[in-house]
Design an enzyme around this catalytic site. Structure first.
Site, PDB file in Angstrom:
ATOM      1  N   ASP A 118      44.720  26.789  -0.358  1.00 17.35           N
ATOM      2  CA  ASP A 118      44.603  25.960  -0.670  1.00 17.35           C
ATOM      3  C   ASP A 118      45.472  25.738  -1.835  1.00 17.35           C
ATOM      4  OD1 ASP A 118      42.191  25.124   0.574  1.00 17.35           O
ATOM      5  OD2 ASP A 118      40.956  26.806  -0.197  1.00 17.35           O
ATOM      6  N   THR A 144      33.395  22.459  -4.924  1.00 19.78           N
ATOM      7  CA  THR A 144      33.637  24.202  -4.497  1.00 19.78           C
ATOM      8  C   THR A 144      34.418  25.142  -4.925  1.00 19.78           C
ATOM      9  OG1 THR A 144      34.801  22.788  -2.813  1.00 19.78           O
ATOM     10  CG2 THR A 144      32.492  23.958  -2.418  1.00 19.78           C
ATOM     11  N   ALA A 145      35.411  24.725  -5.773  1.00 17.06           N
ATOM     12  CA  ALA A 145      36.134  25.231  -6.992  1.00 17.06           C
ATOM     13  C   ALA A 145      35.882  26.526  -8.509  1.00 17.06           C
ATOM     14  CB  ALA A 145      37.310  24.672  -7.111  1.00 17.06           C
ATOM     15  N   SER A 165      32.142  28.539  -9.681  1.00 16.93           N
ATOM     16  CA  SER A 165      32.581  29.832 -10.596  1.00 16.93           C
ATOM     17  C   SER A 165      31.845  29.683 -11.887  1.00 16.93           C
ATOM     18  CB  SER A 165      33.339  30.228 -10.817  1.00 16.93           C
ATOM     19  OG  SER A 165      34.479  30.298  -9.357  1.00 16.93           O
ATOM     20  N   ALA A 170      30.980  28.355 -21.058  1.00 15.16           N
ATOM     21  CA  ALA A 170      30.425  28.276 -22.466  1.00 15.16           C
ATOM     22  C   ALA A 170      30.002  28.206 -23.087  1.00 15.16           C
ATOM     23  CB  ALA A 170      31.531  29.740 -22.630  1.00 15.16           C
TER      24      ALA A 170
HETATM   25  P1  NAP Z   1      44.067  30.250  -7.317  1.00 16.75           P
HETATM   26  O1  NAP Z   1      43.554  31.478  -8.499  1.00 16.75           O
HETATM   27  O2  NAP Z   1      44.116  30.842  -6.413  1.00 16.75           O
HETATM   28  O3  NAP Z   1      42.502  29.658  -6.591  1.00 16.75           O
HETATM   29  C1  NAP Z   1      41.680  30.087  -7.268  1.00 16.75           C
HETATM   30  C2  NAP Z   1      40.499  30.264  -6.092  1.00 16.75           C
HETATM   31  O4  NAP Z   1      40.349  28.601  -5.362  1.00 16.75           O
HETATM   32  C3  NAP Z   1      41.370  30.302  -4.110  1.00 16.75           C
HETATM   33  O5  NAP Z   1      40.685  31.424  -3.116  1.00 16.75           O
HETATM   34  C4  NAP Z   1      41.355  28.967  -4.142  1.00 16.75           C
HETATM   35  O6  NAP Z   1      41.877  29.240  -2.067  1.00 16.75           O
HETATM   36  C5  NAP Z   1      40.152  27.636  -4.019  1.00 16.75           C
HETATM   37  N1  NAP Z   1      40.292  26.486  -3.883  1.00 16.75           N
HETATM   38  C6  NAP Z   1      40.889  25.719  -4.373  1.00 16.75           C
HETATM   39  N2  NAP Z   1      40.434  24.795  -4.007  1.00 16.75           N
HETATM   40  C7  NAP Z   1      39.113  24.981  -3.517  1.00 16.75           C
HETATM   41  C8  NAP Z   1      38.009  24.090  -2.755  1.00 16.75           C
HETATM   42  N3  NAP Z   1      38.500  22.942  -3.548  1.00 16.75           N
HETATM   43  N4  NAP Z   1      37.215  24.015  -3.077  1.00 16.75           N
HETATM   44  C9  NAP Z   1      36.842  26.028  -2.420  1.00 16.75           C
HETATM   45  N5  NAP Z   1      37.427  26.945  -3.297  1.00 16.75           N
HETATM   46  C10 NAP Z   1      39.565  26.162  -3.613  1.00 16.75           C
HETATM   47  O7  NAP Z   1      44.905  28.831  -7.760  1.00 16.75           O
HETATM   48  P2  NAP Z   1      45.057  27.726  -5.810  1.00 16.75           P
HETATM   49  O8  NAP Z   1      44.898  28.111  -5.369  1.00 16.75           O
HETATM   50  O9  NAP Z   1      46.492  27.203  -7.172  1.00 16.75           O
HETATM   51  O10 NAP Z   1      43.802  26.533  -6.919  1.00 16.75           O
HETATM   52  C11 NAP Z   1      43.746  26.160  -7.807  1.00 16.75           C
HETATM   53  C12 NAP Z   1      42.310  26.057  -7.901  1.00 16.75           C
HETATM   54  O11 NAP Z   1      42.381  27.237  -8.381  1.00 16.75           O
HETATM   55  C13 NAP Z   1      41.976  25.337  -8.877  1.00 16.75           C
HETATM   56  O12 NAP Z   1      42.261  23.513  -8.625  1.00 16.75           O
HETATM   57  C14 NAP Z   1      40.745  25.437  -9.963  1.00 16.75           C
HETATM   58  O13 NAP Z   1      39.217  24.904  -9.203  1.00 16.75           O
HETATM   59  C15 NAP Z   1      40.590  26.479  -8.587  1.00 16.75           C
HETATM   60  N6  NAP Z   1      39.989  27.603 -10.250  1.00 16.75           N
HETATM   61  C16 NAP Z   1      39.465  28.497  -9.891  1.00 16.75           C
HETATM   62  C17 NAP Z   1      38.960  29.722 -10.341  1.00 16.75           C
HETATM   63  C18 NAP Z   1      37.962  30.524 -10.625  1.00 16.75           C
HETATM   64  O14 NAP Z   1      37.024  30.081  -9.824  1.00 16.75           O
HETATM   65  N7  NAP Z   1      37.557  31.368 -11.936  1.00 16.75           N
HETATM   66  C19 NAP Z   1      40.251  29.993 -12.123  1.00 16.75           C
HETATM   67  C20 NAP Z   1      40.747  28.945 -12.120  1.00 16.75           C
HETATM   68  C21 NAP Z   1      41.376  28.373 -11.434  1.00 16.75           C
HETATM   69  P3  NAP Z   1      43.307  29.900  -1.639  1.00 16.75           P
HETATM   70  O15 NAP Z   1      42.533  31.487  -1.464  1.00 16.75           O
HETATM   71  O16 NAP Z   1      42.997  28.981  -0.614  1.00 16.75           O
HETATM   72  O17 NAP Z   1      44.418  29.359  -2.539  1.00 16.75           O
END
Ligand code: NAP
Ligand code: MN
Length: 269
Positions: A52, A166-167, A171, A190
């Site tokens: 992603d 879902t991202a 969480s 928070a």
């Molecule tokens: P990353 O830190 O690798 O992303 C965290 C996880 O989110 C990865 O497993 C990624 O999939 C997954 N993901 C990304 N877009 C998604 C979606 N639309 N639906 C479900 N899962 C999704 O960073 P990244 O791969 O560059 O992705 C950026 C996104 O990470 C940001 O837009 C944000 O939403 C998310 N993020 C999440 C957290 C958290 O959950 N605590 C913290 C920071 C950012 P892949 O493993 O296939 O890359």
């Protein structure tokens, strides 16, 4: 989708993605489809090999392309990536026949006033996060439409599309949104609730024509970080951020029998 004849392949660059992309090039060329060495206006489709994160970076690097985009998952989760490396023949068949469903994902647009009089626009498929750059509390003034809502206190605020629900949104305890529902979700990070500070504690859902305005208290302007689809943007002085839907949509290639809730089940449960 129309049948395609010229494809650009964007890869994560790691060994597995490069290998998968090389197999894909051979299969596409074998089927008479031209694979472009670089992305240009001639491309009638983009295939992204990675996870992603790679998909999100491809959108930035290709300037939020208007042609259909398909993903092959060589990453971890791959929510956007409809095809697995073992499905390359199916993907070539989709390119030859156009037999698939196209999921339209509208982008969020943020206009940011920072470090000078001219505002800059940024786009997100998943989400914008406005938070402290130092791990300390932020105080953000929040206006929705024409109503001033609150002076939010906490780690920050995330604003997500249905695609991003879902991202990070999930969480943080936000709701998963079916992509057929058109809305903006604001999720507090928070939030503080005490006799000193009052902030809303659950996500709020807004109709797609609503504008959200966030600006930090004057003392906090130099402490704000923006995360746009997971990429950090820092500013000396951030004054104001306005978030709304952009008219731009991304056309994501899904299998003809794509079922969002089946995907949620297979990726999360
Ligand atoms: P990353 O830190 O690798 O992303 C965290 C996880 O989110 C990865 O497993 C990624 O999939 C997954 N993901 C990304 N877009 C998604 C979606 N639309 N639906 C479900 N899962 C999704 O960073 P990244 O791969 O560059 O992705 C950026 C996104 O990470 C940001 O837009 C944000 O939403 C998310 N993020 C999440 C957290 C958290 O959950 N605590 C913290 C920071 C950012 P892949 O493993 O296939 O890359
Ligand atoms: Mn990732």
């Amino acid at each position: 989708m129309k049948k395609v004849s010229k494809i650009y392949i964007y890869t994560k660059g790691d060994e597995r993605s490069e290998y998968t992309a090389s197999l894909l090039v051979a299969k596409l060329e074998g089927a008479g489809i031209c694979v472009l060495p670089e992305y240009d206006d001639d491309a009638d489709m983009i295939i992204c090999v990675g996870g992603d994160g790679t998909f999100l970076r491809m959108l930035v690097n290709c300037g939020y392309p208007q042609v259909p985009v398909a993903g092959v998952n060589t990453g971890h989760l791959g929510f956007f990536q409809e095809f697995m490396p073992e499905d390359l023949d199916e993907l070539v068949r989709v390119c030859l026949t156009g037999d698939c469903s196209i999921q339209k994902n509208r982008l969020l647009e943020a206009t940011v006033w920072a470090d000078g009089p001219v505002p800059q626009n940024y786009y997100a498929l998943n989400d914008f996060v406005i938070r402290s750059s130092k791990g300390s509390t932020v105080h953000l003034n929040l206006t929705i439409g024409s109503s001033f809502i609150e002076r939010f206190s906490g780690d920050g605020i995330l604003i997500s599309t249905p695609a991003g629900s879902t991202a990070y949104n999930y969480s943080l305890g936000g709701s998963i949104v079916d992509p057929r529902v058109n809305m903006i979700q604001l999720t507090p990070m928070a939030p503080m609730n005490s006799r000193a500070f009052r902030s809303f504690t659950s996500s709020v859902l807004l109709p797609p024509d609503m504008e959200v305005n966030l600006f930090p208290d004057d003392d906090y302007r130099s402490n704000i970080l923006l995360m746009i689809d997971g990429v950090e943007y820092r500013f000396e002085q951030l004054e104001n951020v306005v978030v709304r839907y952009s008219p731009t949509e991304i056309s994501l290639v899904r299998l003809a029998n794509y079922d969002f809730w089946g995907k949620v089940k297979s990726k999360f449960l």
